[in-house]
Design an enzyme around this catalytic site. Structure first.
Site, PDB file in Angstrom:
ATOM      1  N   HIS A  82       0.843  -1.195   0.000  1.00 24.88           N
ATOM      2  CA  HIS A  82       0.000   0.000   0.000  1.00 24.88           C
ATOM      3  C   HIS A  82       0.874   1.240   0.000  1.00 24.88           C
ATOM      4  O   HIS A  82       1.803   1.354   0.806  1.00 24.88           O
ATOM      5  CB  HIS A  82      -0.888   0.012   1.247  1.00 24.88           C
ATOM      6  CG  HIS A  82      -1.766   1.225   1.313  1.00 24.88           C
ATOM      7  ND1 HIS A  82      -2.964   1.306   0.637  1.00 24.88           N
ATOM      8  CD2 HIS A  82      -1.607   2.421   1.933  1.00 24.88           C
ATOM      9  CE1 HIS A  82      -3.505   2.487   0.844  1.00 24.88           C
ATOM     10  NE2 HIS A  82      -2.703   3.190   1.629  1.00 24.88           N
ATOM     11  N   ASP A 161     -15.661   2.484   6.878  1.00 30.66           N
ATOM     12  CA  ASP A 161     -14.629   3.462   6.505  1.00 30.66           C
ATOM     13  C   ASP A 161     -15.224   4.524   5.576  1.00 30.66           C
ATOM     14  O   ASP A 161     -14.895   5.703   5.696  1.00 30.66           O
ATOM     15  CB  ASP A 161     -13.441   2.768   5.836  1.00 30.66           C
ATOM     16  CG  ASP A 161     -12.366   3.776   5.434  1.00 30.66           C
ATOM     17  OD1 ASP A 161     -11.872   4.484   6.326  1.00 30.66           O
ATOM     18  OD2 ASP A 161     -12.057   3.871   4.239  1.00 30.66           O
ATOM     19  N   ARG A 168     -15.091  12.591   8.337  1.00 29.96           N
ATOM     20  CA  ARG A 168     -13.774  13.184   8.644  1.00 29.96           C
ATOM     21  C   ARG A 168     -13.453  14.294   7.656  1.00 29.96           C
ATOM     22  O   ARG A 168     -12.929  15.357   8.031  1.00 29.96           O
ATOM     23  CB  ARG A 168     -12.670  12.115   8.595  1.00 29.96           C
ATOM     24  CG  ARG A 168     -12.704  11.156   9.770  1.00 29.96           C
ATOM     25  CD  ARG A 168     -11.872   9.917   9.492  1.00 29.96           C
ATOM     26  NE  ARG A 168     -10.480  10.232   9.249  1.00 29.96           N
ATOM     27  CZ  ARG A 168      -9.656   9.455   8.555  1.00 29.96           C
ATOM     28  NH1 ARG A 168     -10.071   8.324   8.027  1.00 29.96           N
ATOM     29  NH2 ARG A 168      -8.398   9.815   8.385  1.00 29.96           N
ATOM     30  N   SER A 183      -8.209   3.495   9.072  1.00 28.47           N
ATOM     31  CA  SER A 183      -8.836   3.564   7.750  1.00 28.47           C
ATOM     32  C   SER A 183      -8.031   2.736   6.735  1.00 28.47           C
ATOM     33  O   SER A 183      -8.579   1.898   6.016  1.00 28.47           O
ATOM     34  CB  SER A 183      -8.907   5.039   7.323  1.00 28.47           C
ATOM     35  OG  SER A 183      -9.205   5.162   5.965  1.00 28.47           O
ATOM     36  N   LYS A 187      -8.871  -1.638   5.463  1.00 28.55           N
ATOM     37  CA  LYS A 187      -9.049  -2.082   4.072  1.00 28.55           C
ATOM     38  C   LYS A 187      -8.024  -3.172   3.723  1.00 28.55           C
ATOM     39  O   LYS A 187      -8.319  -4.098   2.985  1.00 28.55           O
ATOM     40  CB  LYS A 187      -8.945  -0.887   3.114  1.00 28.55           C
ATOM     41  CG  LYS A 187     -10.207  -0.014   3.189  1.00 28.55           C
ATOM     42  CD  LYS A 187     -10.095   1.264   2.407  1.00 28.55           C
ATOM     43  CE  LYS A 187      -9.274   2.292   3.121  1.00 28.55           C
ATOM     44  NZ  LYS A 187      -9.421   3.676   2.696  1.00 28.55           N
TER      45      LYS A 187
END
Ligand code: URA
Length: 435
Positions: A82, A161, A168, A183, A187
């Site tokens: 990621h 999320d 947010r 968050s 995922k």
């Protein structure tokens, strides 16, 4: 349980129990608590923070709020990667095939780009015919056959999320480290891989602008992933200048092909090989980083990483001949060359401003329903640290119209600083955590 009491406890700096967090996430997902109470809690978390235990509980409960991918039909170690988002960051297109060619199983869900940063889904969709919405059984089949499938995120991944992120965004509570960690990691947990490598970007084009912030976020995410039972490591990498030579979807696919053919930008090549080596090490397929790096290099030299990308693209319905001959990829019709306004060294090429210029050319979207132009973007002919002469071409801009090119040129020129002294260029890998 009452939302009022949970807000009060966090406002006073208390630690929420697992039961409270589970109730909270269920209520947010089901819509049984009003947005104003959720917003108040987010602000309390922003100021009071969360303990590592609360962060892991929140991460798991968010992950379980929707579908959890089951990757057990894929034998072998599944490793996910990621990136916290950057400009010109096409590393998933490069690193995935390299790691897969070394035996790592890559069954990866990616996102679309928003704002000045790009997304892997948009880049891959610029290849004619390629599908990112692959049915589950076919997804398993592709990974088992080619070692890799890169698909879009399913709509039912982490619904908690989606709700929390939207709140947010409008309550100015995005940049809370435990909320960012939960968050991102929720995922990743829902996506099902056994191990996770995080590329935390630092610099003007990144979410994290200072080293202490980036280290804190990376350590928190690594700790959260490991506590959740997934082998997790991170690298903090430079995003003060665009990564590589291209910004824009099809242009970035071309550049990924160049790197996989062993003929691309040296910083992007180095980062891609290091990230691939990290994934190989996390998968347990090399005893140490230097042998993992050697394996990664070998797949580029032998052409097996490039072949892996072509096999994946064909399996997902794409026209792999566009990778053999990248002039078949989309390219927008208007081209404008930008020249250096003076002589000297490029001492700054602000990544965020370059990303915004690419967006003006049509390569990105301002809101999630905007259409993008796959052939639009910026091809850089010089980057930070280069010596340039006044009038020398430094970039080419591509768009559907002359007006878009002219507007983006103004923005691009604001990104660039030219001075007489040669600047120091940051090392690409600034810190490693757990690898
Ligand atoms: N990316 C995410 O997915 N979530 C955040 O909170 C920040 C960046």
């Amino acid at each position: 349980m009452r939302m009022y009491d949970i807000i009060h406890k966090k406002r006073q700096g208390g630690e929420l129990t697992h039961e409270e967090i589970a109730w909270l996430v269920k209520s947010v997902t089901g819509g049984s608590v009003p947005d104003y109470q959720v917003s108040a809690l987010l602000m309390a978390i922003f100021f009071r923070g969360m303990t590592p235990e609360e962060t892991v509980d929140l991460t798991w409960e968010m992950a379980r709020s929707g579908d959890m991918a089951d990757l057990s039909p894929i034998p072998g170690v599944k490793v996910d990667k990621h990136s916290t988002g950057g400009v010109g960051d096409k590393t998933s297109l490069i690193v995935g095939p390299i790691a897969a060619a070394c035996g790592v199983k890559i069954a990866k869900m990616s996102g679309r780009g928003l704002g000045h940063t790009g997304g892997t889904v948009d880049k891959l969709e610029s290849i004619p015919g390629l599908h990112m919405d692959v049915p589950r059984e076919r997804f398993y089949e592709i990974v088992n056959k080619t070692g890799i499938a890169l698909v879009g995120q399913s709509g039912s991944l982490c619904p908690a999320d989606k709700k929390l992120y939207a709140l947010r965004d409008v309550t100015n509570t995005v940049d809370s480290l435990p909320l960012i960690a939960a968050s991102i990691m929720s995922k990743k947990l829902a996506a099902g891989a056994d191990a996770i490598l995080l590329d935390v970007k630092l610099g003007s084009g990144a979410f994290m602008k200072t080293l202490p912030e980036a280290v804190e976020l990376a350590e928190l995410m690594v700790d959260t992933g490991n506590r959740a039972g997934r082998r997790t490591a991170a690298m903090i990498t430079d995003m003060d200048m665009p990564l590589g030579r291209c910004i824009g979807n099809a242009l970035e696919v071309r550049e990924a092909v160049e790197i996989l053919r062993g003929d691309g930008d040296s910083r992007l090549t180095e980062l891609s090989l290091e990230l691939a080596a990290g994934m190989i090490t996390l998968a347990g397929l090399a005893p140490d980083n230097s042998s993992a790096l050697a394996k990664a290099r070998e797949t580029v030299a032998s052409g097996s990483a490039f072949k892996t990308l072509c096999d994946m693209v064909s399996a997902q319905g794409g026209d792999a001949s566009c990778l053999e001959d990248t002039s078949k990829l989309p390219l927008s019709p208007w081209e404008l060359t930008v020249s250096a306004p003076e002589s000297g060294y490029i001492t700054a090429l602000d990544a965020e401003t370059c990303g915004l210029a690419a967006m003006e050319l049509g390569a990105g979207r301002e809101s999630k329903d905007d259409e993008i132009d796959y052939g639009a973007g910026i091809a850089l002919l010089a980057n930070k640290g280069a010596a340039v002469e006044s009038g020398q071409p430094i970039a080419k801009l591509y768009a559907q119209s002359e007006a878009q090119c002219a507007q983006a040129k103004e923005r691009f020129l604001c990104a660039i600083t030219i001075e007489k002294e040669r600047p120091d260029v940051q090392p690409l890998i600034i810190k490693r955590i757990g690898i």
